[in-house]
Design an enzyme around this catalytic site. Structure first.
Site: not given
Length: 293
Positions: A35, A188, A195, A198, A203
């Site tokens: 991270e 995305c 798309c 997706c 959406c």
């Protein structure tokens, strides 16, 4: 409108990338390291450095035992080297105050050096399976588009509550968070969303005809910036086994001496570089002794 956990988790089960910090057996410390490294840095650049780091320093105590200069060398060209310094400081605290175990709860994680709101929640979620909202730019983009029908939105104090409301009320919540992040990173995306593949059947952005965004995107320039000069100065110091003279640093950026001096001063202020009694320069911790053999 919400986001279907069934659709998202089914997609994630087969589409997620095989990232090393997601594999079984990876410790909370190793997830924390990932991270730190992933902040403002692409996954492709992080993977090899993270793997080498974990092989060398698999625990917080191992990282803490290393000198700050060696940590800066291992950080390499990931950029934003203050992250390396803060990671080392974080390792020292975890090793000395928490018996080498990364704290589990968000509030305690927030007290550690270098850990902010996102990182604390990411570690609690991905290392300890806590059901807490994790919001980065990818998650914010997916939620803004799928739930609110806008192309983009600035960061907001409401982000955490907005994502928390979407989490499934069961043990799949941490995986749901990872899947949201993965969808934003790989499908995305900000510039060229795919798309057509997706998994979300509902959406609002798609239903609205993909309205254009209203948030101006900042293009982060690197060439010619103080960041670039700082990087060049650090390269000289990383490659040297002994402190170097001012003249050795001056040659890395001849076009703008004032900028070079400013960059060097900032490295000194940040504690990444130190100056010896005779006026030479070295990575933090190596000013008097030089690089260990």
């Amino acid at each position: 409108m919400s986001i279907s956990p069934v659709e998202l988790l089914s997609w994630y089960d087969h589409a997620r990338r095989d990232l090393p910090w997601r594999r079984p057996g990876v410790s909370a410390w190793q997830i924390l390291v990932s991270e730190f490294m992933l902040q403002q840095t692409p996954v492709s650049r992080v993977e090899p450095i993270w793997s080498a780091w974990i092989e060398r320093w698999p625990t917080a105590s191992a990282t803490a035992a290393a000198g700050p200069a060696e940590v800066l060398r291992a950080w390499g060209k990931l950029g934003y080297p203050r992250r390396a310094k803060r990671l080392h400081e974080c390792a020292v605290v975890i090793a000395s105050e928490y018996d080498d175990v990364v704290p589990r709860d968000v509030d305690t994680l927030l007290t550690l050096p270098g850990i902010g709101a996102y990182t604390a929640r990411a570690v609690a979620c991905f290392a300890y399976q806590a059901s807490v909202p994790v919001v980065d730019t990818n998650v914010r983009r997916v939620v803004t588009r799928a739930v609110h029908g806008a192309a983009d939105a600035p960061a907001s104090t409401r982000d955490l509550d907005m994502v928390a409301a979407l989490l499934p009320p069961d043990t799949t919540a941490p995986t749901f968070s990872a899947a949201l992040m993965e969808l934003g990173a790989t499908v995305c995306t900000a510039r060229s969303p795919r798309c057509g593949i997706c998994p979300l059947s509902h959406c609002r952005w798609r239903s609205a005809g993909f309205p254009a965004g209203t948030v101006a995107r900042r293009v982060q320039r690197y060439a010619g910036t103080d960041r670039q000069v700082r990087g060049k100065l650090l390269d000289v110091l990383r490659d040297s086994t002994t402190p170097v003279t001012r003249a050795q640093l001056d040659v890395v950026w001849l076009s703008d001496p004032a900028q070079r001096d400013r960059a060097l001063d900032s490295l000194l202020v940040d504690g990444l570089v130190e100056q010896t009694a005779d006026g030479r320069f070295a990575l933090a911790g190596e000013g008097e002794t030089g690089r260990p053999a």
